[in-house]
Each structure stands twice: as C-alpha cells, then as structure tokens.
Write an enzyme that holds these catalytic residues in place. Structure first.
Site, short mmCIF file in Angstrom:
data_model
loop_
_atom_site.label_atom_id
_atom_site.label_comp_id
_atom_site.label_asym_id
_atom_site.label_seq_id
_atom_site.Cartn_x
_atom_site.Cartn_y
_atom_site.Cartn_z
N ASP A 167 -1.43 3.22 -0.08
CA ASP A 167 -2.52 4.53 1.00
C ASP A 167 -2.64 5.52 1.24
O ASP A 167 -0.73 5.07 1.51
CB ASP A 167 -3.23 4.02 2.50
N CYS A 198 -6.82 4.22 -0.52
CA CYS A 198 -7.25 5.10 0.13
C CYS A 198 -8.87 5.56 -0.54
O CYS A 198 -8.51 6.11 -2.06
CB CYS A 198 -6.28 6.14 0.11
N CYS A 248 -14.05 5.33 4.00
CA CYS A 248 -12.65 5.34 4.89
C CYS A 248 -11.51 3.59 4.84
O CYS A 248 -12.26 2.97 5.79
CB CYS A 248 -12.66 6.43 5.98
N1 DGL Z 1 -6.78 6.89 3.66
C1 DGL Z 1 -7.60 8.26 4.17
C2 DGL Z 1 -8.99 7.31 3.55
O1 DGL Z 1 -9.55 6.11 3.40
C3 DGL Z 1 -8.16 7.97 5.47
C4 DGL Z 1 -7.03 8.72 6.37
C5 DGL Z 1 -5.97 9.89 5.74
O2 DGL Z 1 -7.35 10.98 5.62
O3 DGL Z 1 -5.60 10.21 4.43
O4 DGL Z 1 -9.69 8.14 3.22
#
Ligand code: DGL
Length: 271
Positions: free
Chosen positions: A14, A77, A188
C-alpha cells in the site's frame, strides 16, 4: 509456481498504513497465511499523484515483495490498483490481485436499483477504473463517482466517528444521496473506518461495500484454485516493512489493524 510454493507468504503493499485494513480482512479469511506487508510511508499519499508516478512506485513496491519470495501480490492501495495493475501484471509473473475487480463484483451483486456510488482518492476516481470494472460486469448500472480525499486525513487524525466526520461526509455525499444510490463502494483503504459516519448521513439504509474485504475473499479463491493455500495450521506472524518509520505509524497502524504492529522494519526500495 507449484504446490511447493504454498508455504510462501502473501505480499501486500500500500502507499502507507491504510492497507492494513486489507491485512485485517486477510487475517480473518486466511488465518494461516504468512503475510509480508510493505507500506510506502516515505512517499504516501499516492492518491494525489499522477498515474505515471503511482505506476513507477507500484512497480518498485511489488519488486520489493518479490524479493521476499512471496507467492502472490495483493495491491491493497486503490490508487495503485486503479492505474498500475495492468503494468504490474505485465512485469511480474505471479498472481497479482488488485482491489478494484473484487469491489466492483460485490457492488454489482449488492445493488437492487442499479445505482452505485463510488468514493475514493483523486487518482482512483479520475482513472475511471471502478466505472469500467462495474460496466464490464453489468452495462445498465448507473455509477456515480466522487473523489473524497479529505476522508483520508480525517481517519489518520482519528476523527472518523465525530461531528466533523459527519459534517464532511454530509458535504461530500449529498450529491450521491440526491442520485438515490442504494450501494456505496468504499474505494480507498481508509474508508472502512468511516462506515458508521457514512451510513448516518444517508436517510435510508444503503449497502456499503468494503472492497478490501472482498479482495481477501478473492485471494482465498485464487489460492484454492491454484493449489497455493498454506496447509500449515499455525497462525504465522506478519512482517511489516515501511519505507519510513514515521512518528505516528504505530498508533495509526493499530487503528487500522485492530492490534499493535509487531516486527516492523525499515525498508529500502529497489531501484
Ligand atoms: N491507500 C490509498 C488508497 O487506497 C489512500 C492513501 C493515499 O492517497 O495514498 O487509494
């Protein structure tokens, strides 16, 4: 890859600590799998960056995990899954699972009125990846997608079930309420913690899909189909690698994982 690889760990990466919501789901659904987690805390956030930069980072993150001898990579992510999954699959020859397809599948299954809302970071929503995945499964679904980037900061601050969270949720989600969605896809890593606040702002009960949880089910199915499920019946520890040991990683990590993070190491990324 052969059955002999079954004892090898699953790699999860992530942009930071948020992907621990996916690790938490994996621990529940696949309790006997060893997990190696990489969080790119030195370069987080990905959600406000360009697809090119995110893809370049994602390739390095996956390579780091491959160097740890993983049997599968899970891209926890959403921002990275949205823009880099195809490139990752082209580059690396092992099963790679993103969060988009499993989330889309569950949302299509859940909706009754065929009106699905999707929320995520700027990168995720601008990519249109969720819309495409949903349309591939069902053409006559209306998808209403909205970037809700402030939710990430709220969760990291621990403000996910208070007045401020509710106000922000109201502002962000009122267009989706007007559009009468009956299903909301949480696109997210951070958003599962906001589930309660999100539900509160909708006048009717909606179905909330946690793409991370669906991804854990998908991983289980793929491991079973490939004969790669670990046969050992002891609960292995998780190894955490972070590209920066930021001052608040353990506090935020505990919030996402539900338990404290043991065995955390600082990692340097391959070129
Ligand atoms: N882990 C990111 C996502 O799921 C959220 C945090 C970021 O913007 O890096 O999109």
């Amino acid at each position: 890859m052969t059955v002999k690889s079954a004892h090898r760990p699953i790699g999860v990466f992530d942009s930071g600590i948020g992907g621990l919501t996916v690790v938490k789901a994996l621990r529940k659904i696949l309790p006997y799998e060893e997990i190696v987690y990489f969080g790119d805390t030195a370069r987080v956030p990905y959600g406000s960056k360009s697809p090119e930069t995110i893809t370049q980072f994602a390739l390095q993150d996956a390579k780091f995990l491959l160097n740890r001898n993983v049997k599968m990579v899970i891209v926890a992510c959403h921002s990275a899954s949205s823009v880099a999954l195809d490139e990752l699959k082209r580059h690396f020859n092992l099963p790679i699972i993103g969060v988009i397809e499993p989330g889309a599948k569950a949302a299509v299954k859940a909706t009754r009125n065929k009106r699905i809302g999707v929320i995520g970071t700027q990168a995720t929503i601008l990519s249109g990846a969720y819309e495409r995945a949903i349309r591939r499964l069902c053409q006559d679904v209306e998808v209403i997608a909205k970037p809700t980037p402030l939710f990430v900061a709220l969760v990291e601050e621990g403000w996910y079930d208070n007045k401020i969270a509710l106000e922000v949720a109201k502002l962000y989600l009122s267009p989706l309420i007007k559009e009468q969605i009956d299903t909301l896809l949480l696109g997210c890593t951070h958003y599962p913690l906001l589930k309660r606040a999100i539900q509160k702002v909708f006048p009717n009960k909606i179905r909330i899909v946690d793409a991370g949880l669906e991804t854990a089910y998908e991983a289980k199915e793929q491991l079973e189909n490939l004969g790669l499920k670990n046969r050992h019946r002891k609960r292995p520890a998780i190894r955490f690698y972070l590209s920066d040991l930021t001052p608040n990683f353990s506090e935020i990590g505990r919030r996402f994982l539900g338990t404290s993070l043991e065995d955390v190491m600082r990692a340097s990324l391959p070129e």
